[in-house]
Enzyme design. Structure first.
Site, mmCIF file in Angstrom:
data_model
loop_
_atom_site.group_PDB
_atom_site.id
_atom_site.type_symbol
_atom_site.label_atom_id
_atom_site.label_comp_id
_atom_site.label_asym_id
_atom_site.label_seq_id
_atom_site.Cartn_x
_atom_site.Cartn_y
_atom_site.Cartn_z
ATOM 1 N N GLY A 210 -2.467 -23.766 28.358
ATOM 2 C CA GLY A 210 -2.887 -22.976 29.510
ATOM 3 C C GLY A 210 -3.847 -23.656 30.461
ATOM 4 C CE1 TYR B 138 -10.308 -11.943 27.332
ATOM 5 C CE2 TYR B 138 -9.656 -10.547 29.162
ATOM 6 C CZ TYR B 138 -9.890 -11.804 28.643
ATOM 7 O OH TYR B 138 -9.705 -12.919 29.422
HETATM 8 P P1 NDP Z 1 -4.243 -19.890 26.287
HETATM 9 O O1 NDP Z 1 -3.997 -18.998 25.137
HETATM 10 O O2 NDP Z 1 -3.099 -20.610 26.878
HETATM 11 O O3 NDP Z 1 -5.403 -20.946 25.953
HETATM 12 C C1 NDP Z 1 -6.539 -20.566 25.208
HETATM 13 C C2 NDP Z 1 -7.230 -21.789 24.678
HETATM 14 O O4 NDP Z 1 -8.405 -21.376 23.964
HETATM 15 C C3 NDP Z 1 -6.365 -22.603 23.736
HETATM 16 O O5 NDP Z 1 -6.490 -23.966 24.022
HETATM 17 C C4 NDP Z 1 -6.966 -22.291 22.365
HETATM 18 O O6 NDP Z 1 -6.860 -23.431 21.507
HETATM 19 C C5 NDP Z 1 -8.435 -22.056 22.728
HETATM 20 N N1 NDP Z 1 -9.086 -21.274 21.691
HETATM 21 C C6 NDP Z 1 -8.866 -19.982 21.375
HETATM 22 N N2 NDP Z 1 -9.582 -19.633 20.292
HETATM 23 C C7 NDP Z 1 -10.260 -20.746 19.910
HETATM 24 C C8 NDP Z 1 -11.165 -21.033 18.840
HETATM 25 N N3 NDP Z 1 -11.508 -20.094 17.943
HETATM 26 N N4 NDP Z 1 -11.672 -22.282 18.748
HETATM 27 C C9 NDP Z 1 -11.324 -23.230 19.638
HETATM 28 N N5 NDP Z 1 -10.495 -23.025 20.674
HETATM 29 C C10 NDP Z 1 -9.955 -21.792 20.797
HETATM 30 O O7 NDP Z 1 -4.908 -18.943 27.407
HETATM 31 P P2 NDP Z 1 -5.551 -19.272 28.843
HETATM 32 O O8 NDP Z 1 -5.396 -20.675 29.216
HETATM 33 O O9 NDP Z 1 -5.040 -18.223 29.755
HETATM 34 O O10 NDP Z 1 -7.071 -18.932 28.539
HETATM 35 C C11 NDP Z 1 -8.149 -19.788 28.866
HETATM 36 C C12 NDP Z 1 -9.336 -18.950 29.310
HETATM 37 O O11 NDP Z 1 -8.989 -18.264 30.512
HETATM 38 C C13 NDP Z 1 -9.770 -17.868 28.320
HETATM 39 O O12 NDP Z 1 -11.175 -17.832 28.266
HETATM 40 C C14 NDP Z 1 -9.223 -16.575 28.943
HETATM 41 O O13 NDP Z 1 -9.977 -15.454 28.565
HETATM 42 C C15 NDP Z 1 -9.387 -16.909 30.406
HETATM 43 N N6 NDP Z 1 -8.586 -16.124 31.329
HETATM 44 C C16 NDP Z 1 -7.220 -16.087 31.209
HETATM 45 C C17 NDP Z 1 -6.482 -15.342 32.109
HETATM 46 C C18 NDP Z 1 -5.004 -15.191 31.994
HETATM 47 O O14 NDP Z 1 -4.445 -14.249 32.581
HETATM 48 N N7 NDP Z 1 -4.305 -16.079 31.286
HETATM 49 C C19 NDP Z 1 -7.123 -14.654 33.232
HETATM 50 C C20 NDP Z 1 -8.550 -14.758 33.242
HETATM 51 C C21 NDP Z 1 -9.249 -15.490 32.341
HETATM 52 P P3 NDP Z 1 -6.419 -23.387 19.971
HETATM 53 O O15 NDP Z 1 -5.579 -22.158 19.767
HETATM 54 O O16 NDP Z 1 -5.682 -24.670 19.761
HETATM 55 O O17 NDP Z 1 -7.700 -23.344 19.232
HETATM 56 C C1 8X3 Z 2 -7.153 -12.188 31.575
HETATM 57 C C2 8X3 Z 2 -6.572 -11.406 32.685
HETATM 58 O O1 8X3 Z 2 -6.207 -9.033 33.592
HETATM 59 O O2 8X3 Z 2 -5.495 -9.483 31.318
HETATM 60 O O3 8X3 Z 2 -8.526 -12.276 31.611
HETATM 61 O O4 8X3 Z 2 -7.809 -9.328 31.855
HETATM 62 S S1 8X3 Z 2 -6.527 -9.733 32.337
#
Ligand code: NDP
Ligand code: 8X3
Length: 252
Positions: free
Chosen positions: A13, A153
């Site tokens: 991501g 969340y």
């Molecule tokens: P992904 O699930 O694609 O990526 C999440 C990343 O976080 C992975 O690389 C995962 O690595 C890592 N991660 C999760 N848990 C752990 C852990 N316990 N230890 C170490 N690493 C961890 O999601 P996104 O790229 O979308 O998310 C990235 C950020 O963006 C998050 O903080 C999310 O809340 C935020 N976000 C996402 C949105 C969306 O709509 N997608 C919108 C707004 C914010 P691994 O599993 O290998 O440990």
């Molecule tokens: C991730 C986006 O809208 O699901 O933070 O909260 S939403």
């Protein structure tokens, strides 16, 4: 000399896209996550395309011991971290509080809130010691609004917004920039994780409209990083054109 950026959650991501973009822009990178194989593949991919140095750290950010051991393992050539991108995070479950799963709550609180604090506690003193650095916390539209079934969340992302402000106050006299980037819906593995591997439910989230893509947020992060020294972007909210507020979409 290249700046060093540490990106948490670089295995998919937003974190992965940011790693690829920063490597193209002459950053040396410390990439972290739990899925070691993915870190190895990403490292190879970047090394083939750029001259950036890449170091991977495989640990669970929910564990203070593992996080401490990983950061303490950095050699002198990697210790002087210029940029910390606190991206690792997740949503787990989609329930009312009265139907909530306590283990899901703990995973979110331990990752999004405590994990972010653990690594910041370890790296910010290095920045303070050098009187320079930039911390970017990945928040969310969920840090600004609370939507149905998003209770815990959204609370963790509200906490990220709050602690970002606190960090900015704490770091002010040390000349360290603190920013947050707050995306709306981004098509990543986020929903697959939230719905515990249910691909149909995850796909449904992004159906009928054009969401953001991970690279859109990577570009935003690069923008935040490349402002002149006297400019700090406190917070930047990035939404899909088809999304107004957290649950208001223009769908086909
Ligand atoms: P992904 O699930 O694609 O990526 C999440 C990343 O976080 C992975 O690389 C995962 O690595 C890592 N991660 C999760 N848990 C752990 C852990 N316990 N230890 C170490 N690493 C961890 O999601 P996104 O790229 O979308 O998310 C990235 C950020 O963006 C998050 O903080 C999310 O809340 C935020 N976000 C996402 C949105 C969306 O709509 N997608 C919108 C707004 C914010 P691994 O599993 O290998 O440990
Ligand atoms: C991730 C986006 O809208 O699901 O933070 O909260 S939403």
């Amino acid at each position: 000399m290249n700046k060093i950026a540490l990106i948490t959650g670089a295995t998919s991501g937003i974190g992965e896209a940011t790693a690829l973009l920063l490597a193209q822009n002459n950053y040396d990178l410390i990439l972290t996550g739990r899925r070691e194989e993915r870190l190895t593949v990403l490292k190879q991919q970047i090394l083939q395309k750029s001259n950036s140095r890449i170091h991977t750290l495989n640990f669970d950010i929910r564990s203070l011991d593992e996080t401490t051991e990983a950061i303490n393992s950095l050699t002198e050539q990697w210790k002087n971290i210029d940029v910390l991108i606190n991206n690792a995070g997740l949503a787990v479950g989609y329930n009312t509080v009265q139907d909530g799963v306590v283990d899901d709550w703990e995973r979110m609180i331990d990752t999004n809130m405590k994990g972010l604090l653990y690594i910041t506690r370890l790296i910010s003193p290095i920045m303070v010691g050098r009187s320079k650095g930039h911390i970017i916390n990945i928040s969310s539209i969920a840090g600004k609004e609370t939507y149905p079934f998003g209770n815990v969340y959204c609370a963790t992302k509200h906490a990220v917004q709050s602690v970002t402000k606190g960090m900015r106050i704490d770091m002010l006299k040390h000349g360290i920039k603190v920013s947050s980037v707050s995306p709306g819906a981004v098509d990543t593995e986020f929903s697959l994780v939230r719905f515990k591997g249910d691909e149909d439910k995850a796909k449904q989230v992004y159906k009928g409209f054009t969401p953001l893509f991970a690279n859109d947020i990577a570009e935003t992060i690069l923008f935040v990083l490349t402002r002149p020294p006297h400019v700090n972007i406190d917070d930047i909210l990035v939404m899909p054109t088809d999304q107004a507020f957290s649950r208001d979409f223009r769908k086909e």
